[in-house]
Write a protein that holds these residues in place. Structure first.
Motif, mmCIF file in Angstrom:
data_model
loop_
_atom_site.group_PDB
_atom_site.id
_atom_site.type_symbol
_atom_site.label_atom_id
_atom_site.label_comp_id
_atom_site.label_asym_id
_atom_site.label_seq_id
_atom_site.Cartn_x
_atom_site.Cartn_y
_atom_site.Cartn_z
ATOM 1 N N ALA A 230 0.823 -1.201 0.000
ATOM 2 C CA ALA A 230 0.000 0.000 0.000
ATOM 3 C C ALA A 230 0.862 1.258 0.000
ATOM 4 O O ALA A 230 0.562 2.230 -0.710
ATOM 5 C CB ALA A 230 -0.933 -0.015 1.202
ATOM 6 N N VAL A 256 -4.687 -3.865 -3.482
ATOM 7 C CA VAL A 256 -3.987 -3.162 -2.405
ATOM 8 C C VAL A 256 -3.403 -1.854 -2.932
ATOM 9 O O VAL A 256 -3.544 -0.785 -2.319
ATOM 10 C CB VAL A 256 -2.876 -4.056 -1.806
ATOM 11 N N ALA A 260 -4.852 2.208 -2.020
ATOM 12 C CA ALA A 260 -3.919 3.252 -1.578
ATOM 13 C C ALA A 260 -3.886 4.397 -2.580
ATOM 14 O O ALA A 260 -3.837 5.577 -2.207
ATOM 15 C CB ALA A 260 -2.527 2.663 -1.399
#
Length: 348
Positions: A230, A256, A260
């Motif tokens: 992330a 992921v 982010a």
């Protein structure tokens, strides 16, 4: 009688039957040297004690461990947050359990530690075969596994060296589908926020991204490599969005990285998909839970894991290795790449 809570042993069976351990072993393994009456008595005691042979003992007799090994050389936190690995192992286990095989899973720091794990497992006869993932360029693992004589299958190959069979995925075709979709939506500058470029499947995606972008006449292409985490996704997105010209399309290698990255997109006060379109390589429930829902590549990771396990079990059964057709993920288009007044996209 065995002690409370203690696993019964071959010695317990022999003592209950009044015979030697060797005779009990002969009876259990169907070897000559014991009478049929003794064999029946041993089997009766086995049932009474609910006895099963210890895995190490099975290995020493050549019976195998009935276990498949799976090692992932990544940061354990990343493995824990990426849904693909959970789905892959679930699919593997659905097939393995049907044959009474277990799955031995381990996360290690790097490729050298992974090879050392295979060597240890094979020396101890802990596993009958292994599944490899995340092949690197000039990867030493397939050759090392083959040199051990340890049956192995690459999940997502193929293995360039031809040391191990695989269940391959056509990453190049998947990238072509993504790039064609973005081109149709009018995008001219696109950034690909990839995983580790040293991994072969990522390398194939990058090559296809650049080749397809050139063939389709994109004006601007940029690849930003990450470690799938992330934090790396956040940094790479910041770099992409502060470039000139700013990309209007972002492709993320997993959910992921995408989650982010979306925080960064919003901090820049950009709207999805009006200012920037987003595509995720791995379709998960996260993609449909977010607003707008994210366009993503869908592959049946559970089914993929089942195919990998079947391929390995076929090897263990002595069937000749054959290379199956490459799997091609399907692009599921959603609101994150929809143009104003565009036709309704797939919401599945």
């Amino acid at each position: 009688m065995t002690g409370q809570g203690r696993r019964p042993t071959l010695r317990d069976i022999a003592e209950r039957c009044g015979i030697s351990e060797a005779a009990a072993s002969f009876a259990l393994n169907g070897r000559p040297g014991v009478s049929e009456a003794t064999r029946r008595r041993v089997l009766e005691v086995v049932e009474e004690l609910d006895w099963t042979p210890h895995p190490a003992a099975r290995a020493l007799t050549g019976a195998g461990s009935s276990t498949v090994g799976f090692v992932v050389a990544r940061d354990a936190r990343d493995v824990g947050t990426e849904l693909f690995f959970h789905r892959l192992m679930t699919g593997m286990q659905t097939v393995l359990s049907g044959r009474h095989y277990g799955l031995l899973f381990q996360v290690v720091a790097d490729v050298d530690e992974e090879i050392a794990t295979y060597q240890k497992w094979w020396h101890e006869r802990r596993v009958d075969g292994v599944v490899l993932v995340d092949l690197r360029q000039d990867d030493p693992r397939p050759a090392a596994v083959a040199a051990l004589g340890l049956p192995g299958v690459v999940a997502g190959g193929p293995d360039p060296g031809g040391h191990l069979p695989s269940v391959p995925v056509d990453d190049a075709a998947a990238m072509r589908a993504v790039m064609g979709h973005l081109r149709e939506r009018g995008h001219d500058h696109v950034a690909y926020l990839s995983g580790t470029a040293a991994m072969l499947h990522v390398h194939r995606r990058i090559e296809s991204f650049e080749r397809t972008g050139h063939d389709l006449g994109f004006a601007g292409l940029r690849t930003l490599s990450t470690d799938f985490s992330a934090a790396a996704g956040e940094r790479a997105t910041e770099t992409a969005l502060t470039a000139t010209p700013r990309p209007t399309g972002l492709i993320y290698d997993n959910e992921v990285l995408a989650v982010a990255g979306l925080d960064v997109v919003r901090r820049h006060a950009l709207r999805i998909p009006d200012d920037v379109a987003v595509v995720v390589w791995e379709d998960t429930p996260v993609c449909t839970a977010l607003r707008p829902a994210l366009t993503a590549l869908r592959r049946d990771a559970v089914g993929f894991g089942a195919d990998v396990a079947r391929r390995l079990l076929n090897l263990l059964d002595g069937e000749p290795p054959t290379e199956p057709a490459e799997l091609v993920p399907v692009l599921v288009t959603r609101a994150s790449t929809r143009c104003v007044n565009s036709p309704q996209d797939q919401e599945g």
